[in-house]
Design an enzyme around this catalytic site. Structure first.
Site, PDB file in Angstrom:
ATOM      1  N   SER A  64       0.800  -1.235   0.000  1.00 44.98           N
ATOM      2  CA  SER A  64       0.000   0.000   0.000  1.00 44.98           C
ATOM      3  C   SER A  64       0.824   1.273   0.000  1.00 44.98           C
ATOM      4  O   SER A  64       0.270   2.347  -0.195  1.00 44.98           O
ATOM      5  CB  SER A  64      -0.940   0.017   1.200  1.00 44.98           C
ATOM      6  OG  SER A  64      -2.076  -0.724   0.879  1.00 44.98           O
ATOM      7  N   LYS A  67       0.443   3.321  -2.968  1.00 46.97           N
ATOM      8  CA  LYS A  67      -0.728   4.193  -3.137  1.00 46.97           C
ATOM      9  C   LYS A  67      -0.352   5.676  -3.004  1.00 46.97           C
ATOM     10  O   LYS A  67      -1.034   6.550  -3.524  1.00 46.97           O
ATOM     11  CB  LYS A  67      -1.806   3.824  -2.106  1.00 46.97           C
ATOM     12  CG  LYS A  67      -2.346   2.406  -2.304  1.00 46.97           C
ATOM     13  CD  LYS A  67      -3.244   1.992  -1.160  1.00 46.97           C
ATOM     14  CE  LYS A  67      -3.721   0.553  -1.323  1.00 46.97           C
ATOM     15  NZ  LYS A  67      -4.491   0.089  -0.147  1.00 46.97           N
ATOM     16  N   TYR A 191      -3.503  -2.394 -10.476  1.00 47.73           N
ATOM     17  CA  TYR A 191      -3.410  -2.222  -9.009  1.00 47.73           C
ATOM     18  C   TYR A 191      -2.503  -3.294  -8.370  1.00 47.73           C
ATOM     19  O   TYR A 191      -1.604  -2.983  -7.592  1.00 47.73           O
ATOM     20  CB  TYR A 191      -4.822  -2.271  -8.422  1.00 47.73           C
ATOM     21  CG  TYR A 191      -4.880  -2.314  -6.911  1.00 47.73           C
ATOM     22  CD1 TYR A 191      -4.771  -1.143  -6.170  1.00 47.73           C
ATOM     23  CD2 TYR A 191      -5.040  -3.525  -6.227  1.00 47.73           C
ATOM     24  CE1 TYR A 191      -4.822  -1.174  -4.768  1.00 47.73           C
ATOM     25  CE2 TYR A 191      -5.089  -3.569  -4.847  1.00 47.73           C
ATOM     26  CZ  TYR A 191      -4.979  -2.397  -4.126  1.00 47.73           C
ATOM     27  OH  TYR A 191      -5.017  -2.444  -2.746  1.00 47.73           O
ATOM     28  N   TYR A 243      -4.679   3.280   7.909  1.00 39.56           N
ATOM     29  CA  TYR A 243      -6.007   2.689   8.017  1.00 39.56           C
ATOM     30  C   TYR A 243      -6.634   3.044   9.362  1.00 39.56           C
ATOM     31  O   TYR A 243      -6.544   4.164   9.813  1.00 39.56           O
ATOM     32  CB  TYR A 243      -5.960   1.152   7.820  1.00 39.56           C
ATOM     33  CG  TYR A 243      -5.181   0.766   6.613  1.00 39.56           C
ATOM     34  CD1 TYR A 243      -5.612   1.160   5.355  1.00 39.56           C
ATOM     35  CD2 TYR A 243      -4.005   0.046   6.710  1.00 39.56           C
ATOM     36  CE1 TYR A 243      -4.906   0.819   4.221  1.00 39.56           C
ATOM     37  CE2 TYR A 243      -3.292  -0.298   5.581  1.00 39.56           C
ATOM     38  CZ  TYR A 243      -3.748   0.092   4.352  1.00 39.56           C
ATOM     39  OH  TYR A 243      -3.045  -0.232   3.253  1.00 39.56           O
ATOM     40  N   VAL A 261       1.053  -3.678   3.836  1.00 38.68           N
ATOM     41  CA  VAL A 261       1.009  -4.975   4.522  1.00 38.68           C
ATOM     42  C   VAL A 261       2.267  -5.810   4.293  1.00 38.68           C
ATOM     43  O   VAL A 261       2.420  -6.874   4.897  1.00 38.68           O
ATOM     44  CB  VAL A 261      -0.248  -5.820   4.153  1.00 38.68           C
ATOM     45  CG1 VAL A 261      -1.515  -5.195   4.707  1.00 38.68           C
ATOM     46  CG2 VAL A 261      -0.341  -6.073   2.665  1.00 38.68           C
TER      47      VAL A 261
HETATM   48  N1  GLU Z   1      -2.211  -5.147  -2.150  1.00 39.12           N
HETATM   49  C1  GLU Z   1      -2.811  -5.130  -0.848  1.00 39.12           C
HETATM   50  C2  GLU Z   1      -4.291  -5.376  -0.959  1.00 39.12           C
HETATM   51  O1  GLU Z   1      -4.912  -4.882  -1.825  1.00 39.12           O
HETATM   52  C3  GLU Z   1      -2.525  -3.811  -0.225  1.00 39.12           C
HETATM   53  C4  GLU Z   1      -2.950  -3.732   1.209  1.00 39.12           C
HETATM   54  C5  GLU Z   1      -1.961  -3.025   2.099  1.00 39.12           C
HETATM   55  O2  GLU Z   1      -0.767  -2.973   1.868  1.00 39.12           O
HETATM   56  O3  GLU Z   1      -2.421  -2.513   3.110  1.00 39.12           O
HETATM   57  O4  GLU Z   1      -4.873  -6.088  -0.182  1.00 39.12           O
END
Ligand code: GLU
Length: 308
Positions: A64, A67, A191, A243, A261
């Site tokens: 993430s 992002k 993605y 989050y 994650v």
């Molecule tokens: N690629 C992971 C997902 O979509 C990203 C989640 C993350 O890193 O928090 O579940």
């Protein structure tokens, strides 16, 4: 070695005794293979120095944290029009929550929860084939880091595609509201690939440095975004970068940060430096447990906080 180099060495040594705490993300099978004891720290200063400790040169899945880069790229393409598709409020929900989308007519809370990042990816895809969009994102990350060696881990991308049922559900749901405009498998193809970019802590700290220096990379001299936009991206990281643990991170660390994650976190000390940490054991909110503790200790000892 400078004070900063010594400081991260001390923090690394102190927290190494706790390695093994937390759970490696296992819902993406390829990530479950990463040893929980890995731990790296890198600091990149606005003066161009980089200090490292532990496994700071070992690549990991940024997940993430990507992002942050896709948001920056999409804002460059579509400008503030992006905010008509995606909100900018903390979610107070898990990173992959579906329930909130239903209540809010398919409009994701912010660009850092999965739904929001998928909507941002849809914007980047406009006018491109998925492969071109993936190439665009990787080139952008290499440009930010000033490092052509950054690549995507194809095994992680495949692993996530094979098990990303919930992300498919989010994407299909948003398509029904026209929040995404391309077929779900195309958007998610892009993605999953950007989440699977592999970087080490030093590369990550360098790539985020523009956020510590009013939008300009102080090492390469490249202007990435305006100072006003850098400030706003930092504020989004502060409010939404962890989050449902964003409030706790702001309380404990006091710096804008984005986690993934894969166990990475990148944090920004405006005007001073960026810090990237990596340790794959996660807490209940999906944020690196030792990584957060390292940033907390570092911020305390270096007296870093955006709250003064
Ligand atoms: N690629 C992971 C997902 O979509 C990203 C989640 C993350 O890193 O928090 O579940």
């Amino acid at each position: 070695m400078s004070d900063l180099g010594q400081l991260i060495g001390e923090v690394h040594a102190e927290l190494s005794v706790r390695l093994g705490e937390g759970q490696v993300a296992n819902y993406i099978p390829e990530l479950a293979k990463v040893p929980v004891e890995r731990f790296g720290i890198a600091v990149a200063t606005v003066g161009g120095e980089v200090f490292t400790a532990g496994d700071a040169l070992e690549p990991f899945s940024i997940q993430s944290i990507s992002k942050l880069f896709t948001l920056t790229l999409a804002l460059g393409k579509v400008g503030d029009g992006l905010w008509s598709r995606v909100g900018r409020e903390p979610s107070g929900n898990r990173f992959n929550s579906i329930v909130q989308l239903e209540y809010e007519q398919g409009r994701p809370r912010n660009p850092f929860v999965n739904a929001g990042a998928i909507a941002v990816t849809d914007l980047i895809l406009a006018g491109y084939r998925p492969k071109e969009a993936i190439g665009d994102i990787v080139r952008f990350v290499r440009f930010l880091a000033g490092d052509e060696a950054i690549v995507i881990d194809a095994d992680v991308a495949r692993s996530e595609r094979d098990t990303g049922f919930r992300n498919f559900a989010l994407a299909q749901f948003m398509r029904s509201f026209n929040v995404i405009t391309h077929p779900a498998d195309e958007v998610l193809g892009v993605y999953f690939h950007h989440c699977a970019i592999a970087m080490n802590c030093a590369q990550l700290a360098r790539a985020a440095l523009f956020l510590a220096a009013k939008g300009q990379n102080p090492v390469t001299g490249h202007s990435v975004v305006s100072a006003a936009r850098a400030r706003r991206i930092n504020s989004l990281m502060m409010m939404c970068g962890h989050y449902d643990g964003s409030g706790d991170f702001a309380f404990r660390v006091g710096l804008p940060g984005k986690s993934g994650v894969g166990g990475g976190i990148v944090a920004v000390v405006p005007g001073v430096c960026t810090v990237a940490v990596w340790s794959p054991g996660l807490d209940a909110n999906g944020n690196s447990l030792i990584g957060t503790a390292a940033l907390e200790l570092l911020a305390q000892r270096a007296n870093w906080s955006v709250f003064e």
